[in-house]
Design an enzyme around this catalytic site. Sequence first.
Site, short mmCIF file in Angstrom:
data_model
loop_
_atom_site.label_atom_id
_atom_site.label_comp_id
_atom_site.label_asym_id
_atom_site.label_seq_id
_atom_site.Cartn_x
_atom_site.Cartn_y
_atom_site.Cartn_z
N LYS A 119 45.57 43.33 26.75
CA LYS A 119 45.11 43.68 28.10
C LYS A 119 45.02 45.18 28.19
O LYS A 119 45.78 45.89 27.54
CB LYS A 119 46.08 43.17 29.17
P1 NAD Z 1 37.44 40.62 41.00
O1 NAD Z 1 37.65 42.09 41.07
O2 NAD Z 1 36.08 40.07 40.74
O3 NAD Z 1 37.95 39.94 42.37
C1 NAD Z 1 39.21 40.15 42.93
C2 NAD Z 1 39.15 39.67 44.37
O4 NAD Z 1 40.45 39.70 44.94
C3 NAD Z 1 38.27 40.55 45.26
O5 NAD Z 1 37.63 39.73 46.22
C4 NAD Z 1 39.30 41.45 45.96
O6 NAD Z 1 38.83 41.96 47.20
C5 NAD Z 1 40.43 40.46 46.14
N1 NAD Z 1 41.74 41.06 46.32
C6 NAD Z 1 42.32 42.07 45.64
N2 NAD Z 1 43.56 42.32 46.13
C7 NAD Z 1 43.76 41.42 47.13
C8 NAD Z 1 44.82 41.16 48.00
N3 NAD Z 1 45.95 41.87 47.95
N4 NAD Z 1 44.68 40.15 48.90
C9 NAD Z 1 43.53 39.43 48.94
N5 NAD Z 1 42.49 39.63 48.15
C10 NAD Z 1 42.60 40.62 47.26
O7 NAD Z 1 38.48 40.10 39.93
P2 NAD Z 1 38.50 38.70 39.18
O8 NAD Z 1 37.86 38.88 37.85
O9 NAD Z 1 38.04 37.63 40.11
O10 NAD Z 1 40.06 38.55 38.89
C11 NAD Z 1 40.96 38.03 39.86
C12 NAD Z 1 42.23 37.56 39.15
O11 NAD Z 1 41.86 36.57 38.16
C13 NAD Z 1 42.98 38.64 38.37
O12 NAD Z 1 44.37 38.33 38.42
C14 NAD Z 1 42.49 38.47 36.95
O13 NAD Z 1 43.41 38.95 35.99
C15 NAD Z 1 42.36 36.96 36.89
N6 NAD Z 1 41.47 36.47 35.83
C16 NAD Z 1 40.16 36.85 35.77
C17 NAD Z 1 39.36 36.33 34.76
C18 NAD Z 1 37.90 36.63 34.67
O14 NAD Z 1 37.21 36.05 33.82
N7 NAD Z 1 37.33 37.49 35.53
C19 NAD Z 1 39.90 35.47 33.79
C20 NAD Z 1 41.24 35.09 33.89
C21 NAD Z 1 42.01 35.59 34.92
#
Ligand code: NAD
Length: 429
Positions: A119
């Site tokens: 990461k």
């Molecule tokens: P992203 O940046 O596309 O979206 C994150 C979302 O969460 C946004 O809508 C943001 O406004 C919101 N957010 C952030 N802090 C917040 C809070 N305190 N309260 C409410 N909403 C909040 O990111 P993503 O890629 O969707 O990732 C989200 C989570 O999923 C992370 O933990 C990431 O590690 C995990 N994840 C992502 C992927 C991927 O393929 N993108 C894969 C596995 C895990």
Amino acid sequence: MAEVQDVSHDLGHLEWETPLFNQAITQFEQALPHAAVGDAVAERLRFPERSLVVSVPVRLDDGRWRVFPGYRVQHSSVLGPTKGGVRYDPEVDLGECAALAMWMTWKCALLRLPYGGAKGGIRCNPRALSLNELQALTRRFTSELLPVLGPQQDIPAPDMATNEQTMAWIMDTYSMQVGYAVPEIVTGKPISLGGSLFRHEATGAGVVMVIERCFQKLGTPLAGQRCVVQGFGNVGGIAAGELHDRGALVVAVSDLSGGVHHEGGLDISALRSYAEANGSLAGYDSGERVSNEELLELPCDILVLAAREDQVTGENAGRIQARVVAEGANGPTSVEADAILGERGILVLPDVLTNAGGVTVSYFEWVQDIGRLFWDRNEIRAKLADKLADAFDRVWRLAEEQGLSLRSAALVAGIREVGAALTSRGIYP
Ligand code: NAD
């Protein structure tokens, strides 16, 4: 109630030991007695193999210079190249990257992908940077990481606030250094550069495939279930749409700007168009506005956590009113909260299983890039569903046989795979 364990030892404080890393280590220690790995292997796996801290200078659009700290942690290369996202966020630090890298190791192993976990990220406020500044930041960060990146070494992917464009810049920077195009250096890139169909949707769609499998086991149809989704980015936005498409009722969603709630069910495609056009849900004027804290405590059948780590904690776990909590985000439930939810009979679908759709289709993307042979969308979707169903069933069975939570069972399954490989290889030299 379980407590975060004191991981101190005679080496003193290690640089990556932060609350989130201690959460990952505590989960590891809880799973370890069931994983049947030797002491030496367990001790090796408590440490990330390699951590790189860099600083990234960027000339801002107004002519000033700023330098941002950047990180890449590779937890385990036992099973193959390391794999993991890159995030841009004000809270990125070495411990966060180390925790997320360790979870990636268990996730890849659980899914039987030939990868270890990594990461990385840059501590910055991505919303305060222009597209030009983000490009400069990404290209210089990639250059700083060149000695440890490679399609057989470490392969980045998108995470919070990074996307297809970010991956395209990383791919181009790397390719310019070696002198030829290397699409397989990153996953989650644009289709035009060798990205995979269905990668963009894979994590959110995978979350819903896991929820669906769980409801099959529970003997309850997913259609008609009331759902609340925290986080409306890549994972949460897609998951909300997939739930809606299966006839579930999404009654609330939220992002950083707060939440929108409507007991009769929300119009997810209208919300997604609005968030895309406006950058967030702020100002969406249908339904009732709720804070993120209130949203988590709404009565529902399924609570999808798809924002970030540490959202359900010892403080609010007693007030969660869901039957099933599905972790789309990494590490959204603290160790204390896990114990409270367990005591209250709330089923937690753990991150290492539930959000594994992303890395699984990333693996498919890497295989397609290396083979220079591309698959169609239906084939990818079907292969993903098979992989997740197989992992889910193994975790469910292990949990039943050994009386474990689904989280411990998922970790045990992952740790066993890595442990067996490391035992066979031996610890070098
Ligand atoms: P992203 O940046 O596309 O979206 C994150 C979302 O969460 C946004 O809508 C943001 O406004 C919101 N957010 C952030 N802090 C917040 C809070 N305190 N309260 C409410 N909403 C909040 O990111 P993503 O890629 O969707 O990732 C989200 C989570 O999923 C992370 O933990 C990431 O590690 C995990 N994840 C992502 C992927 C991927 O393929 N993108 C894969 C596995 C895990």
